[in-house]
Design a protein around this motif. Structure first.
Motif, PDB file in Angstrom:
ATOM      1  N   UNK A  55      29.363  40.752  48.064  1.00 52.00           N
ATOM      2  CA  UNK A  55      30.593  40.770  47.275  1.00 52.00           C
ATOM      3  C   UNK A  55      31.818  40.334  48.071  1.00 52.00           C
ATOM      4  N   UNK A  56      31.683  40.255  49.397  1.00 51.38           N
ATOM      5  CA  UNK A  56      32.806  39.758  50.202  1.00 51.38           C
ATOM      6  C   UNK A  56      33.222  38.356  49.763  1.00 51.38           C
ATOM      7  N   UNK A  57      32.285  37.580  49.242  1.00 49.46           N
ATOM      8  CA  UNK A  57      32.588  36.223  48.798  1.00 49.46           C
ATOM      9  C   UNK A  57      33.647  36.216  47.700  1.00 49.46           C
ATOM     10  N   UNK A  58      33.632  37.229  46.822  1.00 47.37           N
ATOM     11  CA  UNK A  58      34.637  37.307  45.754  1.00 47.37           C
ATOM     12  C   UNK A  58      36.035  37.441  46.350  1.00 47.37           C
ATOM     13  N   UNK A  59      36.167  38.253  47.390  1.00 48.98           N
ATOM     14  CA  UNK A  59      37.479  38.465  48.008  1.00 48.98           C
ATOM     15  C   UNK A  59      37.973  37.198  48.701  1.00 48.98           C
ATOM     16  N   UNK A  60      37.029  36.465  49.317  1.00 49.98           N
ATOM     17  CA  UNK A  60      37.406  35.234  50.006  1.00 49.98           C
ATOM     18  C   UNK A  60      37.805  34.143  49.009  1.00 49.98           C
ATOM     19  N   UNK A  61      37.180  34.141  47.841  1.00 51.81           N
ATOM     20  CA  UNK A  61      37.585  33.173  46.820  1.00 51.81           C
ATOM     21  C   UNK A  61      38.963  33.515  46.255  1.00 51.81           C
ATOM     22  N   UNK A  62      39.210  34.789  45.973  1.00 55.49           N
ATOM     23  CA  UNK A  62      40.535  35.166  45.459  1.00 55.49           C
ATOM     24  C   UNK A  62      41.628  34.911  46.491  1.00 55.49           C
ATOM     25  N   UNK A  63      41.248  34.886  47.771  1.00 60.99           N
ATOM     26  CA  UNK A  63      42.214  34.588  48.829  1.00 60.99           C
ATOM     27  C   UNK A  63      42.526  33.103  48.929  1.00 60.99           C
ATOM     28  N   UNK A  64      41.915  32.291  48.067  1.00 64.96           N
ATOM     29  CA  UNK A  64      42.214  30.866  48.058  1.00 64.96           C
ATOM     30  C   UNK A  64      41.508  30.081  49.135  1.00 64.96           C
ATOM     31  N   UNK A  65      40.459  30.640  49.700  1.00 65.49           N
ATOM     32  CA  UNK A  65      39.753  29.992  50.811  1.00 65.49           C
ATOM     33  C   UNK A  65      38.452  29.354  50.341  1.00 65.49           C
ATOM     34  N   UNK A 497      38.838  35.414  33.627  1.00 63.04           N
ATOM     35  CA  UNK A 497      37.907  36.397  33.060  1.00 63.04           C
ATOM     36  C   UNK A 497      36.800  36.841  34.001  1.00 63.04           C
ATOM     37  N   UNK A 498      36.537  36.085  35.048  1.00 61.03           N
ATOM     38  CA  UNK A 498      35.556  36.502  36.051  1.00 61.03           C
ATOM     39  C   UNK A 498      36.225  37.007  37.323  1.00 61.03           C
ATOM     40  N   UNK A 499      37.532  37.299  37.248  1.00 61.35           N
ATOM     41  CA  UNK A 499      38.283  37.745  38.436  1.00 61.35           C
ATOM     42  C   UNK A 499      38.148  36.742  39.574  1.00 61.35           C
ATOM     43  N   UNK A 500      38.142  35.452  39.242  1.00 59.27           N
ATOM     44  CA  UNK A 500      37.769  34.448  40.225  1.00 59.27           C
ATOM     45  C   UNK A 500      38.902  34.023  41.144  1.00 59.27           C
ATOM     46  N   UNK A 501      40.096  33.803  40.616  1.00 58.44           N
ATOM     47  CA  UNK A 501      41.139  33.158  41.408  1.00 58.44           C
ATOM     48  C   UNK A 501      42.438  33.941  41.379  1.00 58.44           C
ATOM     49  N   UNK A 502      43.109  33.999  42.525  1.00 58.65           N
ATOM     50  CA  UNK A 502      44.453  34.562  42.639  1.00 58.65           C
ATOM     51  C   UNK A 502      45.338  33.584  43.390  1.00 58.65           C
ATOM     52  N   UNK A 503      45.059  33.368  44.672  1.00 56.19           N
ATOM     53  CA  UNK A 503      45.858  32.447  45.471  1.00 56.19           C
ATOM     54  C   UNK A 503      45.365  31.027  45.217  1.00 56.19           C
ATOM     55  N   UNK A 504      46.124  30.288  44.406  1.00 62.75           N
ATOM     56  CA  UNK A 504      45.757  28.936  44.038  1.00 62.75           C
ATOM     57  C   UNK A 504      46.854  27.968  44.494  1.00 62.75           C
ATOM     58  N   UNK A 505      46.541  26.684  44.426  1.00 62.03           N
ATOM     59  CA  UNK A 505      47.514  25.672  44.837  1.00 62.03           C
ATOM     60  C   UNK A 505      48.776  25.735  43.988  1.00 62.03           C
TER      61      UNK A 505
END
Length: 510
Positions: A55-65, A497-505
């Motif tokens: 699940x760490x991958x979800x946090x890294x995706x929301x971090x925009x990485x 809806x999948x909590x996928x993205x926060x920090x985006x371009x």
């Protein structure tokens, strides 16, 4: 490949508690902005040293990485990301054409060898991701510099969705050189990790060479703030600009604050009381059905979650394509519950079981208390055990528990219910914590996942959902909503809806 992952009830449903309205943005692509620094409060810290299969991958995706070959858009449709197109060239072979000119943040090229290496790493770890593992993926190889070929043991129409799973996020070869995953400079996303304070925060800067265009912010910080009340307080004080998972108990204090906006979004996620089908008393389906009949979900939704959800009709929300036609929430009926126990030859006064609730989601212990009181009316004694999910989960996976509350996303592992059904409800499923095992259900699920026609697959999923609910394999309680908080005036933020993205371009301070 065209498909819709969620209907109205699971699509974006955003509301604002402030009078300012809600600012939304595309969440991707080039943007012009005034730079600046933004702080985002994430709910949970990494738990597995950034291993991408976790699940760490979800946090890294929301971090925009972290980014994947295929993206699931805000409308639920698969769309190009690091791959621009994909085709099923043979019944068991898919080819993905990579986007040209993409480099990892360390400057190395994102070519087919690097992508194949990143995906093959997933296949070689001790506990592979539920959506991408050797059971469903036979081989990943580079056929030329810009083409990746994925071979499956059997024909699999879901391969594009498998590489849309966040666990298949692509990292540079450097990420895998050490004893643990190196996330600094090894992603392709709009933000580069520059510093990590373990269990506390990530410092990030804009990726100047981002393939998606200009990044509006200069820098950002992700804070890991486990306490929900603390996240709400930091939002109110202006310390942070975005907060994930505001506790419903704090919403009243935010109402009317013109400096803040609260966004509620329907999720493909259900709160469930898992019942351990392998041990008494829940190895008897009559006892499980009696428990189901004794639990009233409406007081849980209204009292504990203050309406931030809907009573569950089974594994899937009533407005999705996978809920049985006419599915309704089970209403409590103590007379029927007593009759079922009588049929099973069980005196309710003799029943005692432990119900676990993890404090990472602060509403769950309160929900457990409501269930305890409801079952007491039947004469059943429930003992509540609370703790952090990380401390309780090993027992769930080993089947060493009676019952537990769980918030489970049915599109989290794979953007198709088949992934959830295979992992959670088949005899050898990798996340079958209920120890539920029925050969007929196994056959139904495996046959359903193999169907290429989406309408036929949805109908098959409806039949499985009805069977699981009729057997009270567990007790589904509510279909969830996420509650996000932001500072007013923020631009480019749109809950996914999948909590996928926060920090985006496209995210900017306004």
């Amino acid at each position: 490949m065209t498909r819709t992952l969620w209907a109205t009830g699971v699509a974006l449903l955003a509301t604002s508690l402030s009078a300012c309205g809600m600012n939304t943005g595309t969440g991707s692509g080039a943007a012009a902005g005034g730079g600046g620094h933004l702080v985002y409060a994430e709910q949970l810290p990494p738990a597995a040293a950034w291993a991408p299969e976790t699940d760490d991958a979800h946090r890294l995706r929301r971090a925009g990485c972290l980014e994947t070959l295929v993206n699931i858009g805000y409308d639920g449709e698969p769309e190009p990301m690091l791959a621009t197109e994909w085709n099923q060239v043979e019944p068991t072979t898919w080819e993905f054409a990579l986007r040209e000119g993409v480099t990892f943040q360390d400057g190395t090229p994102m070519d087919a060898e690097a992508v194949a290496g990143s995906l093959n790493h997933l296949l070689e770890v001790k506990t592979p991701a539920r959506s991408f593992n050797p059971d469903v993926i036979a081989k990943v190889s580079a056929t030329d510099e810009s083409t990746v070929q994925i071979t499956t043991p059997n024909p699999d129409a879901l391969v594009p969705l498998r590489v849309a799973s966040v666990n298949t996020g692509i990292l540079a070869p450097k990420a895998f050189e050490g004893a643990q995953i190196d996330i600094q400079g090894t992603c392709t996303g709009p933000f580069t990790v520059t510093e990590e304070v373990p269990q506390q925060s990530l410092a990030l800067k804009a990726n100047e060479n981002y393939w998606g265009g200009d990044v509006a912010l200069d820098t950002a910080e992700v804070r890991f703030v486990v306490d929900g009340g603390a996240r709400a307080t930091q939002l109110q004080s202006g310390e942070v600009q975005i907060v994930k998972s505001l506790p419903v108990a704090n919403l009243g204090s935010l109402d009317g604050d013109s400096n803040l906006e609260v966004h509620q979004i329907g999720l493909p996620r259900t709160t469930v009381m898992l019942l351990n089908n392998s041990r008494p008393p829940f190895d008897d389906p009559l006892v499980r059905q009696a428990i189901q009949k004794a639990v009233d979900t409406q007081p849980i939704v209204e009292g504990v979650y203050e309406g931030a959800g809907t009573p569950a009709v089974g594994p899937f929300g009533p407005d999705t394509d996978w809920a049985p036609d006419g599915a309704e929430a089970t209403s409590a009926n103590l007379d029927e519950a007593r009759a079922l126990l009588d049929q099973a030859g069980v005196d309710p006064e003799s029943l005692t079981f432990e119900l676990q609730a993890y404090v990472d989601r602060p509403e769950l212990p309160d929900a457990a208390t409501v269930i305890q009181a409801q079952l007491a009316e039947l004469g059943i004694k429930v003992e509540i055990k609370s703790g952090e999910a990380s401390s309780l989960e090993p027992g769930w996976l080993e089947g060493d528990y009676d019952a537990t509350l769980l918030s489970r996303g049915f599109l989290t592992d794979l953007a198709d219910p088949g992934g959830y059904l295979l992992s959670d409800w088949t005899c050898k499923g990798s996340y079958n914590m209920t120890q539920y095992c029925d050969p007929e259900t196994d056959r139904m699920i495996k046959d359903a996942v193999a169907l290429e026609d989406e309408a036929a697959r949805a109908e098959a999923y409806r039949e499985v959902a009805a069977k699981l609910n009729d057997e009270a394999a567990s007790v589904w309680l509510q279909h969830e909503k996420a509650v996000w908080g932001t500072q007013a005036g923020l631009k480019g933020f749109q809950p996914h809806p999948l909590d996928a993205y926060v920090l985006t371009a496209g995210l900017s301070l306004g």
